[in-house]
Structures are given as structure tokens and as C-alpha cells.
Enzyme design. Structure first.
Site, short mmCIF file in Angstrom:
data_model
loop_
_atom_site.label_atom_id
_atom_site.label_comp_id
_atom_site.label_asym_id
_atom_site.label_seq_id
_atom_site.Cartn_x
_atom_site.Cartn_y
_atom_site.Cartn_z
N SER A 80 49.56 28.24 -22.77
CA SER A 80 50.51 27.18 -22.46
C SER A 80 51.38 26.96 -23.69
O SER A 80 51.87 27.92 -24.28
CB SER A 80 49.76 25.91 -22.05
OG SER A 80 50.65 24.86 -21.74
N TYR A 116 61.67 24.73 -19.53
CA TYR A 116 60.57 25.55 -20.06
C TYR A 116 59.26 24.76 -20.00
O TYR A 116 58.23 25.29 -19.56
CB TYR A 116 60.88 25.96 -21.50
CG TYR A 116 59.74 26.68 -22.18
CD1 TYR A 116 59.39 27.97 -21.80
CD2 TYR A 116 59.00 26.06 -23.19
CE1 TYR A 116 58.33 28.63 -22.43
CE2 TYR A 116 57.95 26.71 -23.81
CZ TYR A 116 57.61 27.99 -23.43
OH TYR A 116 56.57 28.64 -24.04
N LYS A 132 55.33 25.27 -18.10
CA LYS A 132 54.03 25.14 -18.74
C LYS A 132 53.23 23.99 -18.15
O LYS A 132 51.99 24.05 -18.09
CB LYS A 132 54.21 24.96 -20.25
CG LYS A 132 54.79 26.19 -20.94
CD LYS A 132 53.94 27.43 -20.69
CE LYS A 132 54.45 28.65 -21.46
NZ LYS A 132 53.59 29.85 -21.23
#
Length: 286
Positions: A133, A147, A151
């Protein structure tokens, strides 16, 4: 000795994890879109290394790589979902094509690799899934919104996978690195989008400037991070989360403190949304 299957090993943290696993005496299936680039960086030590071409966005490529690993070593013990790409832009600046491409690699990619590997781990009733992650997978910041959302998705399905696989003897861990001195901030890895909006100059724009100045000056040592990951995988009870780097710990501590403060401030509002208790229906025996 375990068999490690690692995606995204051509450079960065994936390459360092492969090196650390080999150095610890494990067998490694090192995958990347360009397998030749991996062979140039990882010498084969006594047949312990298998390099395989793998594009996590291509299901046929995923299954072929897993089949090659099983044919060579007969088992997979540790899966490291490391392959990914980045996007640094304000949420509004992130165009649809860039967002979809990011999700294909960072979310659908590890899901596809997991689906291909998990049948082997379930048959063995043993194994370890390690999903890479990020610091922004738990505590995001301006410029990293899209982004971070990929994650966040990885964190969500990995937490659930942890609960689903625990009864089968399979461990699951999220590794959450901060800023480590890899090529992640290079233009080849981190996309910033062609268009910017002036109104975000002090937030996402400032982050773009900061990221450029931090490139190859990040505080984290990727070789140390890789050794920590390999050592963690040998623990009898490995953690669900492994944050790496002092910057990650600071960010997580700050978010947990802010979360608790806000939750306490609005606790009574939350409690007031339940149904009122009905005295008759809640009386025992009725």
C-alpha cells in the site's frame, strides 16, 4: 526456505524485496513487464531465481506467470503484490483516462494476481499475501487524492482478505511505506497530468514542487525496508499492517488523533440517529 512470487521487480522496492528474499535463502519468482530487465539486475543464485514476464493488467499474462512458478518450484508461499504506478494531481485535474489506467494497475492488477495465486495457497492451507500500500493509503494529502483512492481500495479488500483467509492458515499483510529513495517520483513512474488548475497552486501544485525537490532525496532506505518485509514474513503472527518509515508513523499518528477528536465531537449526533427504543418490544418475554 519459501517460494516468493513478487510483482514489479524491475526496480524500486520490488527489486529490493527480491534481493532480500534471495539473500535470506528463499526461492524467488521475480516478475515484471520486461523480464530481461530483471535478469540484468538479479543474478541467479543456484537456481533459486525465476524471472517471468508479467503484466498485471493482462489476465493471460498473470495466469501464465503463476503456472510457470508452479511448474518450476511446485508451490508459492509468499505473494508480494508490488507492481503499481502513481499519479500526482488535484482530484479535479485527474482526467478519466488517467484514473482508469491507474485503477487497472493498482487495484484490478493485484486482485487478478491474488485470484491466480490463492487457489495454491488454499490447497496448501498455508501462505502469506503481502499487498504493498502506501503512506497515503491511510493518511492522504493534497495532490495524491486519486492515487490514494487506489491504495484505499487495496487497504479495504486486504483487510477483508485477512479475515477471510485467517481460518485457512493464510496470513495477509499491508505494507505501508512512506517516501523511500526509489524511482517512484521519476516522471517515468509518477504521472502528473498535462493540465493544471491555478486555483490548486497552493495545494496540489505545491505538492508537485515538493515531490520534484524530494526525488532521490527521500528519507527512507529501500534496502532496509525490503529486509524488514522479508523478516516480517517469518514472524509466527505477522501484522495486518506494517507501516515503514518515520514519516509514515508521524502521518498515521496525526490522522488517528484527528479522527478520534472529530469522532468524539460528533458522537452524540451519531448516537441520536438510532431508532428510539420501544419499551414494550424491548421487554424480555414479549
Amino acid at each position: 526456505m519459501s517460494v516468493w512470487f513478487i510483482t514489479g521487480t524491475s526496480r524500486g522496492l520490488g527489486l529490493e524485496i527480491a534481493r532480500a528474499a534471495l539473500a535470506a535463502g528463499h526461492q524467488v519468482v521475480a516478475t515484471a513487464r520486461n523480464a530481461e530487465s530483471v535478469r540484468e539486475r538479479l543474478p541467479d543464485a543456484d537456481g533459486a531465481l525465476l524471472t517471468v514476464a508479467l503484466d498485471v493488467t493482462d489476465p493471460r499474462s498473470v495466469h501464465a506467470a503463476v503456472e510457470a512458478a508452479m511448474e518450476r518450484f511446485g508451490r508459492i508461499d509468499v505473494l508480494v503484490n508490488n507492481a503499481g504506478s502513481g499519479l500526482l494531481a488535484a482530484v479535479e485535474e485527474s482526467d478519466d483516462a488517467a484514473v482508469r489506467a491507474l485503477y487497472e494497475t493498482n487495484v484490478f492488477g493485484p486482485l487478478a494476481v491474488q485470484r491466480a495465486v490463492l487457489p495454491a495457497l488454499r490447497r496448501q492451507r498455508a501462505g502469506h499475501v503481502i499487498n504493498i500500500s502506501s503512506i497515503v493509503g491511510f493518511a492522504t494529502a493534497p495532490g495524491w487524492g486519486v492515487y490514494a483512492s487506489t491504495k484505499f481500495a487495496v487497504e479495504g479488500f486486504t483487510e477483508t482478505l485477512h479475515a477471510e483467509l485467517a481460518p485457512l492458515g493464510i496470513h495477509v499483510t499491508l505494507v505501508e511505506p512512506g517516501f523511500f529513495r526509489t524511482d517512484f517520483l521519476d516522471p517515468a513512474s509518477l504521472h502528473t497530468g498535462p493540465d493544471t488548475i491555478d486555483d490548486y497552486a497552493s495545494t496540489a501544485g505545491a505538492m508537485r514542487v515538493a515531490a520534484a525537490s524530494l526525488n532521490h532525496a527521500q528519507p527512507g532506505d529501500p534496502a532496509k525496508a525490503a529486509r524488514a518485509v522479508v523478516e516480517m514474513a517469518t514472524a509466527p503472527e505477522p501484522p495486518l499492517r506494517l507501516p515503514l518509515g518515520a514519516d509514515t508513523l508521524r502521518a498515521f499518528d496525526a490522522k488517528l488523533e484527528a479522527f478520534r477528536k472529530e469522532m468524539d465531537a460528533w458522537r452524540q449526533v451519531a448516537l441520536a440517529t438510532d431508532h428510539d427504543l420501544d419499551g414494550d418490544r424491548d421487554t424480555p418475554g414479549r
